[in-house]
Design a protein around this motif. Structure first.
Motif, PDB file in Angstrom:
ATOM      1  N   ASN A 287      49.931  48.026  38.306  1.00 52.95           N
ATOM      2  CA  ASN A 287      49.679  46.596  38.213  1.00 52.95           C
ATOM      3  C   ASN A 287      49.819  46.148  36.765  1.00 52.95           C
ATOM      4  O   ASN A 287      49.103  46.639  35.887  1.00 52.95           O
ATOM      5  CB  ASN A 287      48.251  46.264  38.681  1.00 52.95           C
ATOM      6  N   GLU A 288      50.737  45.240  36.513  1.00 53.25           N
ATOM      7  CA  GLU A 288      50.832  44.569  35.216  1.00 53.25           C
ATOM      8  C   GLU A 288      50.814  45.501  34.011  1.00 53.25           C
ATOM      9  O   GLU A 288      49.875  45.477  33.215  1.00 53.25           O
ATOM     10  CB  GLU A 288      49.711  43.529  35.067  1.00 53.25           C
TER      11      GLU A 288
ATOM     12  N   TRP B   1      44.435  49.735  36.152  1.00 54.02           N
ATOM     13  CA  TRP B   1      43.801  49.766  34.830  1.00 54.02           C
ATOM     14  C   TRP B   1      42.599  50.691  34.637  1.00 54.02           C
ATOM     15  O   TRP B   1      42.087  50.790  33.523  1.00 54.02           O
ATOM     16  CB  TRP B   1      43.405  48.352  34.370  1.00 54.02           C
TER      17      TRP B   1
ATOM     18  N   LEU C 227      47.025  44.333  26.112  1.00 56.60           N
ATOM     19  CA  LEU C 227      45.630  43.947  25.940  1.00 56.60           C
ATOM     20  C   LEU C 227      44.756  45.184  25.739  1.00 56.60           C
ATOM     21  O   LEU C 227      43.734  45.136  25.084  1.00 56.60           O
ATOM     22  CB  LEU C 227      45.132  43.108  27.126  1.00 56.60           C
TER      23      LEU C 227
ATOM     24  N   TRP D 207      52.276  45.143  31.310  1.00 55.00           N
ATOM     25  CA  TRP D 207      52.150  44.373  30.058  1.00 55.00           C
ATOM     26  C   TRP D 207      50.676  44.269  29.655  1.00 55.00           C
ATOM     27  O   TRP D 207      50.303  44.508  28.497  1.00 55.00           O
ATOM     28  CB  TRP D 207      52.756  42.956  30.209  1.00 55.00           C
ATOM     29  N   VAL D 208      49.818  43.913  30.606  1.00 57.39           N
ATOM     30  CA  VAL D 208      48.388  43.764  30.299  1.00 57.39           C
ATOM     31  C   VAL D 208      47.788  45.118  29.915  1.00 57.39           C
ATOM     32  O   VAL D 208      47.051  45.236  28.927  1.00 57.39           O
ATOM     33  CB  VAL D 208      47.612  43.138  31.484  1.00 57.39           C
TER      34      VAL D 208
ATOM     35  N   TRP E 103      37.157  41.321  34.379  1.00 57.56           N
ATOM     36  CA  TRP E 103      37.470  42.045  33.137  1.00 57.56           C
ATOM     37  C   TRP E 103      36.635  41.551  31.955  1.00 57.56           C
ATOM     38  O   TRP E 103      35.415  41.466  32.094  1.00 57.56           O
ATOM     39  CB  TRP E 103      38.984  41.972  32.870  1.00 57.56           C
TER      40      TRP E 103
ATOM     41  N   TRP F  25      44.962  35.811  44.788  1.00 53.41           N
ATOM     42  CA  TRP F  25      43.957  36.481  43.967  1.00 53.41           C
ATOM     43  C   TRP F  25      42.799  35.511  43.862  1.00 53.41           C
ATOM     44  O   TRP F  25      42.980  34.454  43.283  1.00 53.41           O
ATOM     45  CB  TRP F  25      44.477  36.819  42.562  1.00 53.41           C
TER      46      TRP F  25
ATOM     47  N   ASN G 294      52.892  38.727  39.774  1.00 53.08           N
ATOM     48  CA  ASN G 294      51.608  38.047  39.609  1.00 53.08           C
ATOM     49  C   ASN G 294      51.844  36.849  38.703  1.00 53.08           C
ATOM     50  O   ASN G 294      52.246  36.999  37.548  1.00 53.08           O
ATOM     51  CB  ASN G 294      50.587  38.978  38.940  1.00 53.08           C
TER      52      ASN G 294
ATOM     53  N   MET H  27      39.439  29.350  33.263  1.00 52.48           N
ATOM     54  CA  MET H  27      39.896  30.342  32.283  1.00 52.48           C
ATOM     55  C   MET H  27      40.534  29.654  31.081  1.00 52.48           C
ATOM     56  O   MET H  27      40.885  30.313  30.104  1.00 52.48           O
ATOM     57  CB  MET H  27      40.940  31.281  32.895  1.00 52.48           C
TER      58      MET H  27
ATOM     59  N   PHE I 141      37.278  33.900  40.856  1.00 54.11           N
ATOM     60  CA  PHE I 141      38.626  33.719  41.396  1.00 54.11           C
ATOM     61  C   PHE I 141      38.662  33.811  42.920  1.00 54.11           C
ATOM     62  O   PHE I 141      39.722  33.653  43.525  1.00 54.11           O
ATOM     63  CB  PHE I 141      39.569  34.808  40.861  1.00 54.11           C
TER      64      PHE I 141
HETATM   65  C1  PNW Z   1      45.457  39.753  36.407  1.00 53.19           C
HETATM   66  N1  PNW Z   1      46.348  37.508  30.343  1.00 53.19           N
HETATM   67  O1  PNW Z   1      44.981  39.954  35.107  1.00 53.19           O
HETATM   68  C2  PNW Z   1      44.966  40.981  37.129  1.00 53.19           C
HETATM   69  O2  PNW Z   1      45.922  41.704  37.844  1.00 53.19           O
HETATM   70  C3  PNW Z   1      43.698  40.791  37.890  1.00 53.19           C
HETATM   71  O3  PNW Z   1      43.005  42.010  37.938  1.00 53.19           O
HETATM   72  C4  PNW Z   1      42.876  39.679  37.261  1.00 53.19           C
HETATM   73  O4  PNW Z   1      41.598  39.560  37.798  1.00 53.19           O
HETATM   74  C5  PNW Z   1      43.679  38.394  37.429  1.00 53.19           C
HETATM   75  O5  PNW Z   1      44.979  38.527  36.868  1.00 53.19           O
HETATM   76  C6  PNW Z   1      43.019  37.174  36.822  1.00 53.19           C
HETATM   77  O6  PNW Z   1      42.861  37.352  35.443  1.00 53.19           O
HETATM   78  C7  PNW Z   1      45.357  39.296  33.974  1.00 53.19           C
HETATM   79  O7  PNW Z   1      45.423  37.324  29.507  1.00 53.19           O
HETATM   80  C8  PNW Z   1      44.437  39.255  32.944  1.00 53.19           C
HETATM   81  O8  PNW Z   1      47.522  37.197  30.115  1.00 53.19           O
HETATM   82  C9  PNW Z   1      44.760  38.673  31.750  1.00 53.19           C
HETATM   83  C10 PNW Z   1      46.021  38.124  31.578  1.00 53.19           C
HETATM   84  C11 PNW Z   1      46.961  38.160  32.593  1.00 53.19           C
HETATM   85  C12 PNW Z   1      46.608  38.755  33.809  1.00 53.19           C
END
Ligand code: PNW
Length: 455
Positions: free
Chosen positions: A162-163, A119, A170, A165-166, A417, A409, A298, A335, A425
């Motif tokens: 990594n992800e 990211w 987002l 979708w995010v 973030w 994690w 994840n 969270m 975490f």
């Molecule tokens: C993941 N959501 O992030 C990331 O890969 C990590 O960097 C992060 O610290 C971890 O999960 C915990 O949040 C996400 O809102 C952040 O759906 C937000 C979302 C999903 C994953």
């Protein structure tokens, strides 16, 4: 509950969340530097300027990993350290940090898993349109090749993104993450260009001799409220259709192109309703469908939806018209995320069936309001979260999922973030004032799990 022989146990982090040292050794600016320094974007006005100061403390952090007997460590590379403006010649001083880190890990007997993009896009590329522009995918492939040229003699396990979708939804849809844009058409284009970048990078890495390649997705079962507590509950047709559509947007949008070379219809329809699909060129799906060895998963919580006639699309879910997103009836973490351990077994079994590739849990964990007492953190809530999820991972293996490893994690409390440092975490506590690290009870518990190769 014993895991298969050679099961990989480890922990994960990401560059912007732990490194700090944002102006050192020629690092350029990333979209997360810009975003976190913009008032109102991150809780508490927190930034990654110092974070866990891992850039200077990596030696001690690797020693800590060894004490916890981790077999693997997944970290990400900061693109703007390697290419300050996102293209052109590499910055040797930036790459040298990862060189040192990989050597330390190998000397400690820990297998490095390198994620190329977690990211932190170089700001210069965002200024040129970011992931909403096709060119960024080509820049990513060049960057990936440069990192592989520097580390590929020692690193065998690679993740492209990594992800996505995010990063797309987002970052460009809801704007909760960097670069903070709120434009559904841009979010859909970003998703496609991230996938294209994945495919182009995977091909270059493979050609350069990379042994093992994966795409890391955030995935989850999409359930109706009744299914959360009763996996055998049968939803009504309208609710089932809503869940099926959200599953297309969350999981199939990314894994179908990467693994099968196709887009789900729902994604193409969402594009038609949001600026069109002209960004998807002939031949793109073939490029995206580069062979990968593993899917990185994840998992944090399921996604819960029901039919919501007349609901507009959620900003983070272009294409989700007529869907209502619901809170799950389950206890939550700090969270506010529901704790549903069997979501993990349901997910792993479904992914194995649909995609027929080996899987690895590349992130799983939870934030809780930890307190340090006499030098200890008694995080029983985290131990029980991890134990519940590992039990389900083991059940999925027993039921036939080809699960190769599990990475918690996260190794350290870090910059969460948009939530900043208030959400912890880590299995290791970080006191940000002193940078002192204290392994929480969960870290010691996890070390025993690793020793026993199971629960
Ligand atoms: C993941 N959501 O992030 C990331 O890969 C990590 O960097 C992060 O610290 C971890 O999960 C915990 O949040 C996400 O809102 C952040 O759906 C937000 C979302 C999903 C994953």
């Amino acid at each position: 509950m014993i895991f298969p022989e050679n099961f990989v146990w480890g922990a994960a982090t990401a560059s912007y969340q732990i490194e700090g040292a944002v102006k050192e050794d020629g690092r350029g600016q990333s979209i997360w530097d810009t975003f976190s320094h913009t008032a109102g974007k991150v809780a508490g006005g927190d930034t990654g300027d110092v974070a866990c100061d891992h850039y200077h403390r990596y030696h001690d952090d690797v020693r800590l990993m060894r004490e916890l007997e981790l077999g693997a460590y997944r970290f990400s590379i900061s693109w703007p350290r390697v290419q300050p403006d996102g293209s052109g010649p590499v910055n040797p001083r930036g790459l040298a940090f990862y060189d040192r880190l990989v050597d330390e890990l190998l000397a400690a007997g820990i297998t490095p898993y390198v994620t190329l993009y977690h990211w932190d896009l170089p700001q210069a590329l965002e200024d040129a349109g970011g992931w909403a522009e096709r060119d960024t995918a080509y820049r990513f492939a060049e960057y990936a090749e440069a990192v592989h040229a520097a580390l590929g003699d020692r690193v065998r396990d690679w993740a492209t993104l990594n992800e996505p979708w995010v990063a797309a939804y987002l970052g460009y849809g809801s704007g909760v993450h960097a670069p903070g844009r709120r434009d559904p058409a841009a979010a859909l284009r970003a998703a496609h260009h991230l996938l294209l970048g994945h495919g182009l990078a995977a091909r270059r890495l493979r050609d350069a001799g990379a042994e093992s390649l994966m795409l890391v997705v955030n995935s989850a079962p999409v359930l109706t409220p009744a299914q959360v507590n009763d996996p055998s509950a049968v939803p009504g047709a309208a609710d089932a259709a809503a869940a099926h559509r959200v599953d297309a947007l969350l999981t199939r949008q990314f894994l179908d192109p990467a693994v099968h070379g196709t887009y789900p219809e729902e994604v193409l329809e969402a594009a038609e309703r949001n600026g069109g699909a002209a960004h998807i060129l002939d031949g793109d799906l073939e490029l995206i469908n580069a062979p990968i060895d593993l899917i990185g998963v994840n998992y944090y919580n399921p996604c819960v939806v029901e039919a919501g006639p007349g609901e507009p699309a959620d900003a983070a879910w272009p294409g989700s018209e007529d869907v209502r997103f619901r809170a799950a009836d389950a206890p939550t973490t700090a969270m506010g995320w529901p704790i549903v351990p069997d979501g993990l077994s349901r997910l792993l079994l479904r992914l194995s069936e649909d995609y027929r590739l080996p899987l690895m849990v590349t992130e799983n964990g939870a934030a809780f309001d930890d307190v340090v007492e006499d030098g200890h953190v008694h995080d029983d809530d985290r131990v029980s979260y991890l134990e519940g999820h590992l039990r389900e991972a083991c059940r999925a293996v027993e039921a036939g999922a080809d699960l190769r490893g599990y990475l918690v994690w996260s190794l350290l409390d870090n910059f969460e973030w948009a939530e900043g440092y208030r959400r912890r975490f880590g299995i290791v506590h970080v006191d940000y004032a002193t940078q002192a690290r204290v392994p929480k009870d969960s870290a010691l518990w996890y070390r025993d799990v690793i020793r026993r190769n199971g629960l």
